[in-house]
Design a protein around this motif. Structure first.
Motif, PDB file in Angstrom:
ATOM      1  N   GLN A   1       0.859  -1.193   0.000  1.00  0.00           N
ATOM      2  CA  GLN A   1       0.000   0.000   0.000  1.00  0.00           C
ATOM      3  C   GLN A   1       0.890   1.237   0.000  1.00  0.00           C
ATOM      4  O   GLN A   1       1.863   1.334   0.756  1.00  0.00           O
ATOM      5  CB  GLN A   1      -0.932   0.017   1.216  1.00  0.00           C
ATOM      6  CG  GLN A   1      -1.727   1.333   1.309  1.00  0.00           C
ATOM      7  CD  GLN A   1      -3.065   1.222   2.009  1.00  0.00           C
ATOM      8  OE1 GLN A   1      -3.711   0.172   1.994  1.00  0.00           O
ATOM      9  NE2 GLN A   1      -3.506   2.318   2.612  1.00  0.00           N
ATOM     10  N   ILE A   2       0.524   2.197  -0.867  1.00  0.00           N
ATOM     11  CA  ILE A   2       1.228   3.469  -0.947  1.00  0.00           C
ATOM     12  C   ILE A   2       0.325   4.532  -0.319  1.00  0.00           C
ATOM     13  O   ILE A   2      -0.782   4.789  -0.810  1.00  0.00           O
ATOM     14  CB  ILE A   2       1.563   3.816  -2.412  1.00  0.00           C
ATOM     15  CG1 ILE A   2       2.450   2.709  -3.014  1.00  0.00           C
ATOM     16  CG2 ILE A   2       2.250   5.176  -2.506  1.00  0.00           C
ATOM     17  CD1 ILE A   2       2.646   2.815  -4.519  1.00  0.00           C
ATOM     18  N   PHE A   3       0.795   5.109   0.806  1.00  0.00           N
ATOM     19  CA  PHE A   3      -0.002   6.099   1.542  1.00  0.00           C
ATOM     20  C   PHE A   3       0.337   7.501   1.025  1.00  0.00           C
ATOM     21  O   PHE A   3       1.445   7.984   1.204  1.00  0.00           O
ATOM     22  CB  PHE A   3       0.347   6.065   3.037  1.00  0.00           C
ATOM     23  CG  PHE A   3      -0.208   4.885   3.792  1.00  0.00           C
ATOM     24  CD1 PHE A   3       0.551   3.720   3.945  1.00  0.00           C
ATOM     25  CD2 PHE A   3      -1.459   4.929   4.380  1.00  0.00           C
ATOM     26  CE1 PHE A   3       0.062   2.630   4.668  1.00  0.00           C
ATOM     27  CE2 PHE A   3      -1.964   3.851   5.103  1.00  0.00           C
ATOM     28  CZ  PHE A   3      -1.203   2.701   5.243  1.00  0.00           C
ATOM     29  N   ASP A   4      -0.652   8.173   0.414  1.00  0.00           N
ATOM     30  CA  ASP A   4      -0.465   9.568  -0.002  1.00  0.00           C
ATOM     31  C   ASP A   4      -1.361  10.434   0.887  1.00  0.00           C
ATOM     32  O   ASP A   4      -2.375  10.981   0.445  1.00  0.00           O
ATOM     33  CB  ASP A   4      -0.774   9.758  -1.491  1.00  0.00           C
ATOM     34  CG  ASP A   4       0.193  10.736  -2.147  1.00  0.00           C
ATOM     35  OD1 ASP A   4       0.881  11.470  -1.405  1.00  0.00           O
ATOM     36  OD2 ASP A   4       0.254  10.779  -3.391  1.00  0.00           O
ATOM     37  N   SER A   5      -0.943  10.564   2.151  1.00  0.00           N
ATOM     38  CA  SER A   5      -1.806  11.178   3.172  1.00  0.00           C
ATOM     39  C   SER A   5      -2.061  12.652   2.924  1.00  0.00           C
ATOM     40  O   SER A   5      -3.044  13.199   3.407  1.00  0.00           O
ATOM     41  CB  SER A   5      -1.161  11.004   4.541  1.00  0.00           C
ATOM     42  OG  SER A   5      -0.878   9.649   4.744  1.00  0.00           O
ATOM     43  N   TRP A   6      -1.184  13.321   2.168  1.00  0.00           N
ATOM     44  CA  TRP A   6      -1.351  14.768   1.962  1.00  0.00           C
ATOM     45  C   TRP A   6      -1.669  15.148   0.526  1.00  0.00           C
ATOM     46  O   TRP A   6      -1.702  16.341   0.191  1.00  0.00           O
ATOM     47  CB  TRP A   6      -0.108  15.511   2.474  1.00  0.00           C
ATOM     48  CG  TRP A   6       0.081  15.319   3.949  1.00  0.00           C
ATOM     49  CD1 TRP A   6       1.109  14.682   4.569  1.00  0.00           C
ATOM     50  CD2 TRP A   6      -0.820  15.744   4.986  1.00  0.00           C
ATOM     51  NE1 TRP A   6       0.913  14.679   5.927  1.00  0.00           N
ATOM     52  CE2 TRP A   6      -0.252  15.309   6.211  1.00  0.00           C
ATOM     53  CE3 TRP A   6      -2.047  16.417   5.004  1.00  0.00           C
ATOM     54  CZ2 TRP A   6      -0.869  15.559   7.445  1.00  0.00           C
ATOM     55  CZ3 TRP A   6      -2.655  16.652   6.227  1.00  0.00           C
ATOM     56  CH2 TRP A   6      -2.069  16.224   7.419  1.00  0.00           C
ATOM     57  N   ALA A   7      -1.913  14.152  -0.353  1.00  0.00           N
ATOM     58  CA  ALA A   7      -2.240  14.451  -1.756  1.00  0.00           C
ATOM     59  C   ALA A   7      -3.441  15.394  -1.854  1.00  0.00           C
ATOM     60  O   ALA A   7      -3.538  16.201  -2.780  1.00  0.00           O
ATOM     61  CB  ALA A   7      -2.537  13.158  -2.513  1.00  0.00           C
ATOM     62  N   GLY A   8      -4.334  15.306  -0.867  1.00  0.00           N
ATOM     63  CA  GLY A   8      -5.558  16.105  -0.893  1.00  0.00           C
ATOM     64  C   GLY A   8      -5.349  17.597  -0.690  1.00  0.00           C
ATOM     65  O   GLY A   8      -6.301  18.375  -0.811  1.00  0.00           O
ATOM     66  N   VAL A   9      -4.133  18.031  -0.398  1.00  0.00           N
ATOM     67  CA  VAL A   9      -3.908  19.487  -0.290  1.00  0.00           C
ATOM     68  C   VAL A   9      -3.563  20.081  -1.659  1.00  0.00           C
ATOM     69  O   VAL A   9      -3.380  21.288  -1.781  1.00  0.00           O
ATOM     70  CB  VAL A   9      -2.804  19.870   0.737  1.00  0.00           C
ATOM     71  CG1 VAL A   9      -3.127  19.262   2.091  1.00  0.00           C
ATOM     72  CG2 VAL A   9      -1.411  19.452   0.269  1.00  0.00           C
ATOM     73  N   LEU A  10      -3.480  19.220  -2.683  1.00  0.00           N
ATOM     74  CA  LEU A  10      -3.145  19.700  -4.027  1.00  0.00           C
ATOM     75  C   LEU A  10      -4.404  19.898  -4.869  1.00  0.00           C
ATOM     76  O   LEU A  10      -5.359  19.127  -4.760  1.00  0.00           O
ATOM     77  CB  LEU A  10      -2.246  18.672  -4.732  1.00  0.00           C
ATOM     78  CG  LEU A  10      -0.853  18.470  -4.132  1.00  0.00           C
ATOM     79  CD1 LEU A  10      -0.160  17.280  -4.793  1.00  0.00           C
ATOM     80  CD2 LEU A  10      -0.024  19.739  -4.285  1.00  0.00           C
ATOM     81  N   SER A  11      -4.384  20.904  -5.737  1.00  0.00           N
ATOM     82  CA  SER A  11      -5.451  21.028  -6.739  1.00  0.00           C
ATOM     83  C   SER A  11      -5.287  19.864  -7.709  1.00  0.00           C
ATOM     84  O   SER A  11      -4.184  19.308  -7.841  1.00  0.00           O
ATOM     85  CB  SER A  11      -5.316  22.348  -7.493  1.00  0.00           C
ATOM     86  OG  SER A  11      -4.171  22.294  -8.323  1.00  0.00           O
ATOM     87  N   PRO A  12      -6.357  19.487  -8.410  1.00  0.00           N
ATOM     88  CA  PRO A  12      -6.239  18.389  -9.376  1.00  0.00           C
ATOM     89  C   PRO A  12      -5.119  18.616 -10.395  1.00  0.00           C
ATOM     90  O   PRO A  12      -4.360  17.695 -10.716  1.00  0.00           O
ATOM     91  CB  PRO A  12      -7.616  18.366 -10.050  1.00  0.00           C
ATOM     92  CG  PRO A  12      -8.536  18.891  -8.992  1.00  0.00           C
ATOM     93  CD  PRO A  12      -7.751  19.947  -8.269  1.00  0.00           C
ATOM     94  N   LEU A  13      -4.977  19.856 -10.878  1.00  0.00           N
ATOM     95  CA  LEU A  13      -3.911  20.169 -11.838  1.00  0.00           C
ATOM     96  C   LEU A  13      -2.533  19.880 -11.234  1.00  0.00           C
ATOM     97  O   LEU A  13      -1.666  19.266 -11.874  1.00  0.00           O
ATOM     98  CB  LEU A  13      -4.001  21.652 -12.231  1.00  0.00           C
ATOM     99  CG  LEU A  13      -2.924  22.141 -13.198  1.00  0.00           C
ATOM    100  CD1 LEU A  13      -3.267  21.740 -14.622  1.00  0.00           C
ATOM    101  CD2 LEU A  13      -2.742  23.650 -13.096  1.00  0.00           C
ATOM    102  N   ASP A  14      -2.327  20.316  -9.996  1.00  0.00           N
ATOM    103  CA  ASP A  14      -1.033  20.113  -9.345  1.00  0.00           C
ATOM    104  C   ASP A  14      -0.812  18.652  -8.964  1.00  0.00           C
ATOM    105  O   ASP A  14       0.315  18.169  -8.978  1.00  0.00           O
ATOM    106  CB  ASP A  14      -0.907  21.025  -8.122  1.00  0.00           C
ATOM    107  CG  ASP A  14      -0.709  22.474  -8.529  1.00  0.00           C
ATOM    108  OD1 ASP A  14      -0.176  22.710  -9.635  1.00  0.00           O
ATOM    109  OD2 ASP A  14      -1.100  23.374  -7.761  1.00  0.00           O
ATOM    110  N   PHE A  15      -1.901  17.950  -8.634  1.00  0.00           N
ATOM    111  CA  PHE A  15      -1.783  16.509  -8.376  1.00  0.00           C
ATOM    112  C   PHE A  15      -1.246  15.819  -9.637  1.00  0.00           C
ATOM    113  O   PHE A  15      -0.324  15.011  -9.566  1.00  0.00           O
ATOM    114  CB  PHE A  15      -3.157  15.939  -7.972  1.00  0.00           C
ATOM    115  CG  PHE A  15      -3.160  14.455  -7.755  1.00  0.00           C
ATOM    116  CD1 PHE A  15      -2.577  13.895  -6.623  1.00  0.00           C
ATOM    117  CD2 PHE A  15      -3.744  13.595  -8.687  1.00  0.00           C
ATOM    118  CE1 PHE A  15      -2.578  12.515  -6.418  1.00  0.00           C
ATOM    119  CE2 PHE A  15      -3.747  12.224  -8.497  1.00  0.00           C
ATOM    120  CZ  PHE A  15      -3.173  11.681  -7.359  1.00  0.00           C
TER     121      PHE A  15
END
Ligand code: CP3
Length: 340
Positions: free
Chosen positions: A198-212
């Motif tokens: 499992q790859i945990f991306d715990s802070w990905a949600g602070v990015l806009s979709p474009l920046d993600f």
């Protein structure tokens, strides 16, 4: 071995819905507290016999269908050259945060087998003792970068975003180094015997979709491409329910779903391309048994059209959680899913 979890990851039919809880080995268990009272957290991670013991605890106490190695996403950051500490009040602290080209250049490549031998040693002990599959894990590059750049947890991630936006090439070179470390670290876990990662991306949600798409996803795709077809890969972008179609593009076999989206809507966004893992609000475990059963049933119903479903919380179990309620949740998942 009970392979119900692995079947669900691969989208195969199962007799019931397999279940585990993120952070299932931890402070809500008195048995964990007992071990933890004798050693600090990092020592626990680095002592294979103890790490194996606390990994097995929730399998025996809760009756979950899979174990997850007891460790932390920040373990590979130490051999990269940063000093790591866990403070009771502030959580993880990384000294001398990475803010310059010189600091990025100083970061070392890791060779997990030699640098963190306790990880493979704990996995080997576990594989010989467990009757359920074992999940290995790592942080995703973006989430690891936030800790390395901020020096710990953060609220607005200003230093991380400043580097992304003002020095994109420097940020990319840091992400390349982290990505190489993650690949090496996960490969060592697979070589030692884990059955899934499992790859945990715990802070990905602070990015806009474009920046993600620009600053996080390409590195996750590169990692997953390395392991595709070897073991099932779960990718969990916490707070990412507004970006699920992008998350599906990671190439993962299973996508983690937090509780901010209705399970049925999430399944429809996954488009039958990947299996789903989730998505009970961890705080439901503070409610009554009837409420827990009811919400479990809602999620099982919502996931009916899924390619595969692994029941889980939408994030880690909280230290204050009553153990009996966690057991009631696991029992409800098994009972309600096996009579469908
Ligand atoms: O799931 C499991 O049972 C396996 C163990 C596990 C831990 N951390 C143990 C831990 C896993 C998979 C992690 C992943 C992890 N670590 C993440 C990604 C998941 C998520 O929660 O989003 C992150 C962001 C970290 C970094 C980290 N480690 C933080 C922010 C903290 C402090 C907050 C806290 O819960 O105390 C930790 C410490 C930590 N990692 C503990 C445990 C059991 C608590 C340490 C203790 O016993 O005092």
């Amino acid at each position: 071995m009970n392979d119900t979890f692995l079947k669900a990851c691969r989208g195969e039919k199962t007799d019931y819905t397999p279940v585990w809880l993120m952070r299932q080995a931890g402070r809500y268990l008195p048995e964990y507290q007992k071990v933890r009272s004798k050693v600090d957290f990092l020592t626990l991670c680095k002592t294979p016999e103890l790490a194996a013991e606390v990994t097995i605890q929730p399998v025996e106490i809760l009756g979950v269908d899979v174990a997850i190695l007891f460790s932390d996403i920040l373990i590979p950051v130490e051999p990269m050259g940063m000093k790591l500490e866990f403070s009771e009040s502030k959580g993880p602290v990384l000294h001398d945060p990475i803010r310059s080209a010189e600091a990025v250049a100083r970061l070392r490549e890791i060779r997990a087998e030699a640098d963190v031998p306790f990880v493979a040693d704990a996995i080997k002990l576990l594989v010989s003792r467990l009757k359920v599959p074992l999940i290995g894990f790592s942080g995703a590059p973006f989430t690891l970068a936030t800790y390395m750049i901020e020096g710990g947890s953060s609220k607005n991630f200003i230093n991380t975003k400043r580097m992304m936006y003002a020095e994109p090439e420097l940020f990319a070179s840091l992400m390349d180094k982290i990505t190489a470390a993650v690949i090496n670290y996960l490969q060592a876990q697979i070589d030692a015997g884990v059955n899934a990662i499992q790859i945990f991306d715990s802070w990905a949600g602070v990015l806009s979709p474009l920046d993600f798409d620009r600053f996080a996803l390409p590195y996750v795709q590169k990692i997953i491409a390395q392991f595709k077809g070897k073991v099932p890969v779960i990718y969990f972008a916490f707070n990412g329910s507004a970006m699920l179609r992008r998350v599906v593009n990671s190439g993962a076999d299973v996508v983690g779903i937090d509780w901010r989206i209705d399970m049925k809507e999430a399944i429809s966004a996954l488009d039958n391309k990947v299996a789903a893992q989730g998505n009970l609000d961890p705080c439901i475990l503070f409610g009554t048994r009837e409420l827990i059963k009811d919400r479990v049933e809602q999620i099982l119903n919502g996931a009916k059209g899924a390619k595969g479903h692994v029941f889980n919380l939408g994030h880690g179990i909280l230290p204050e959680t009553p153990v009996d309620n966690a057991i009631a949740m696991v029992d409800a998942v098994h009972a309600l899913s096996s009579r469908r």
